[in-house]
Design an enzyme around this catalytic site. Sequence first.
Site, PDB file in Angstrom:
ATOM      1  N   LYS A   1      -6.854   6.123  11.089  1.00 39.52           N
ATOM      2  CA  LYS A   1      -8.261   6.075  11.517  1.00 39.52           C
ATOM      3  C   LYS A   1      -8.293   5.994  13.044  1.00 39.52           C
ATOM      4  O   LYS A   1      -8.252   4.897  13.597  1.00 39.52           O
ATOM      5  CB  LYS A   1      -8.946   4.821  10.960  1.00 39.52           C
ATOM      6  CG  LYS A   1      -9.085   4.757   9.448  1.00 39.52           C
ATOM      7  CD  LYS A   1      -9.774   3.451   9.056  1.00 39.52           C
ATOM      8  CE  LYS A   1      -9.873   3.240   7.584  1.00 39.52           C
ATOM      9  NZ  LYS A   1     -10.357   1.896   7.225  1.00 39.52           N
TER      10      LYS A   1
ATOM     11  N   GLU B   1       3.909   3.996   6.267  1.00 43.88           N
ATOM     12  CA  GLU B   1       2.689   3.190   6.081  1.00 43.88           C
ATOM     13  C   GLU B   1       1.684   3.951   5.226  1.00 43.88           C
ATOM     14  O   GLU B   1       1.650   5.180   5.248  1.00 43.88           O
ATOM     15  CB  GLU B   1       2.033   2.946   7.451  1.00 43.88           C
ATOM     16  CG  GLU B   1       2.563   1.738   8.193  1.00 43.88           C
ATOM     17  CD  GLU B   1       1.840   0.450   7.780  1.00 43.88           C
ATOM     18  OE1 GLU B   1       1.209   0.436   6.710  1.00 43.88           O
ATOM     19  OE2 GLU B   1       1.907  -0.515   8.561  1.00 43.88           O
ATOM     20  N   ASP B   2       0.825   3.212   4.538  1.00 46.59           N
ATOM     21  CA  ASP B   2      -0.280   3.838   3.817  1.00 46.59           C
ATOM     22  C   ASP B   2      -1.388   4.225   4.796  1.00 46.59           C
ATOM     23  O   ASP B   2      -1.920   5.316   4.770  1.00 46.59           O
ATOM     24  CB  ASP B   2      -0.836   2.902   2.727  1.00 46.59           C
ATOM     25  CG  ASP B   2      -1.152   1.494   3.245  1.00 46.59           C
ATOM     26  OD1 ASP B   2      -0.788   1.166   4.393  1.00 46.59           O
ATOM     27  OD2 ASP B   2      -1.769   0.718   2.495  1.00 46.59           O
TER      28      ASP B   2
ATOM     29  N   ASP C   1      -5.923  -0.715  -2.035  1.00 50.41           N
ATOM     30  CA  ASP C   1      -6.719  -1.528  -2.959  1.00 50.41           C
ATOM     31  C   ASP C   1      -8.064  -1.966  -2.387  1.00 50.41           C
ATOM     32  O   ASP C   1      -8.276  -1.958  -1.166  1.00 50.41           O
ATOM     33  CB  ASP C   1      -5.944  -2.798  -3.332  1.00 50.41           C
ATOM     34  CG  ASP C   1      -5.947  -3.816  -2.192  1.00 50.41           C
ATOM     35  OD1 ASP C   1      -5.584  -3.440  -1.058  1.00 50.41           O
ATOM     36  OD2 ASP C   1      -6.348  -4.972  -2.418  1.00 50.41           O
TER      37      ASP C   1
ATOM     38  N   GLY D   1       0.774  -1.246   0.000  1.00 51.44           N
ATOM     39  CA  GLY D   1       0.000   0.000   0.000  1.00 51.44           C
ATOM     40  C   GLY D   1       0.796   1.280   0.000  1.00 51.44           C
ATOM     41  O   GLY D   1       0.311   2.312  -0.453  1.00 51.44           O
TER      42      GLY D   1
ATOM     43  N   PHE E   1     -13.911   2.555   4.727  1.00 54.35           N
ATOM     44  CA  PHE E   1     -12.983   1.865   3.838  1.00 54.35           C
ATOM     45  C   PHE E   1     -12.617   2.776   2.670  1.00 54.35           C
ATOM     46  O   PHE E   1     -13.481   3.363   2.030  1.00 54.35           O
ATOM     47  CB  PHE E   1     -13.604   0.564   3.312  1.00 54.35           C
ATOM     48  CG  PHE E   1     -12.618  -0.280   2.582  1.00 54.35           C
ATOM     49  CD1 PHE E   1     -11.733  -1.092   3.276  1.00 54.35           C
ATOM     50  CD2 PHE E   1     -12.542  -0.239   1.193  1.00 54.35           C
ATOM     51  CE1 PHE E   1     -10.786  -1.850   2.600  1.00 54.35           C
ATOM     52  CE2 PHE E   1     -11.606  -0.993   0.507  1.00 54.35           C
ATOM     53  CZ  PHE E   1     -10.728  -1.802   1.204  1.00 54.35           C
ATOM     54  N   VAL E   2     -11.310   2.898   2.419  1.00 53.06           N
ATOM     55  CA  VAL E   2     -10.838   3.791   1.350  1.00 53.06           C
ATOM     56  C   VAL E   2      -9.984   3.038   0.327  1.00 53.06           C
ATOM     57  O   VAL E   2      -9.378   2.010   0.656  1.00 53.06           O
ATOM     58  CB  VAL E   2     -10.037   4.989   1.925  1.00 53.06           C
ATOM     59  CG1 VAL E   2     -10.931   5.892   2.740  1.00 53.06           C
ATOM     60  CG2 VAL E   2      -8.847   4.530   2.754  1.00 53.06           C
TER      61      VAL E   2
ATOM     62  N   ASP F   1      -5.093   1.278  10.714  1.00 55.11           N
ATOM     63  CA  ASP F   1      -6.507   1.022  10.975  1.00 55.11           C
ATOM     64  C   ASP F   1      -6.640   0.576  12.438  1.00 55.11           C
ATOM     65  O   ASP F   1      -6.734   1.398  13.342  1.00 55.11           O
ATOM     66  CB  ASP F   1      -6.963  -0.037   9.967  1.00 55.11           C
ATOM     67  CG  ASP F   1      -8.455  -0.304   9.993  1.00 55.11           C
ATOM     68  OD1 ASP F   1      -9.209   0.566  10.433  1.00 55.11           O
ATOM     69  OD2 ASP F   1      -8.871  -1.395   9.565  1.00 55.11           O
TER      70      ASP F   1
END
Length: 183
Positions: free
Chosen positions: A133, A101-102, A162, A47, A155-156, A105
Amino acid sequence: MKVEIEDKEFQLMLEYDQIKKRTRLLGIQLNLEYENKVPLFIGVLNGSFLFMADLLKEIDISCEVAFIRVASYEGESSTGKVKEVIGLDVDLKDRDIILVEDIVDTGLTLNYILETVKKQEPASVKVCTLLYKPSAITHEIDDISYVGFEIPNEFVVGYGLDYKGLGRNLKDIYRVCNVPSET
Ligand code: 5GP
């Protein structure tokens, strides 16, 4: 603007222009804070690949770059999943590490990576994540020092992230559209 991926519809959340501006600011901050060091940036695949590329273009101090990925498979553990960090072939002892990091969560993945990295006794470890988040976190992490955007627990996709393997190539970031519940 909306995009469709497989069975879901997504709507625009963050434009690339906003991401670029925020990334430039993160770069300025990192250049100052690591001025007299030679940090090692470690991108967490898949990611982070686009964010890592754009972030590193804003870094003008001397630095090194590496990538890792986390494999997750069913196994005999309390959580049911065993995680393994793959590709960590650089000696981290006494290095200043910046994990890129992307998205964070629940924090579970990052928590595991941090534990693995810290075993090698680096001089310092900080996390730079594009998205965070806060309301989804179940594993509190003290080392998240650089955050691009705090987002709601939705959710993105896009810009490296992805849905079912698709959408990583989208330039902007999109959030999933809520399907009205059937009554
Ligand atoms: P965590 O262990 O923090 O719960 O989740 C980390 C990983 O889950 C991220 O690196 C990412 O791969 C995936 N993930 C979490 N939230 C999202 C999201 O909103 N969209 C996408 N595409 N992946 C997510």
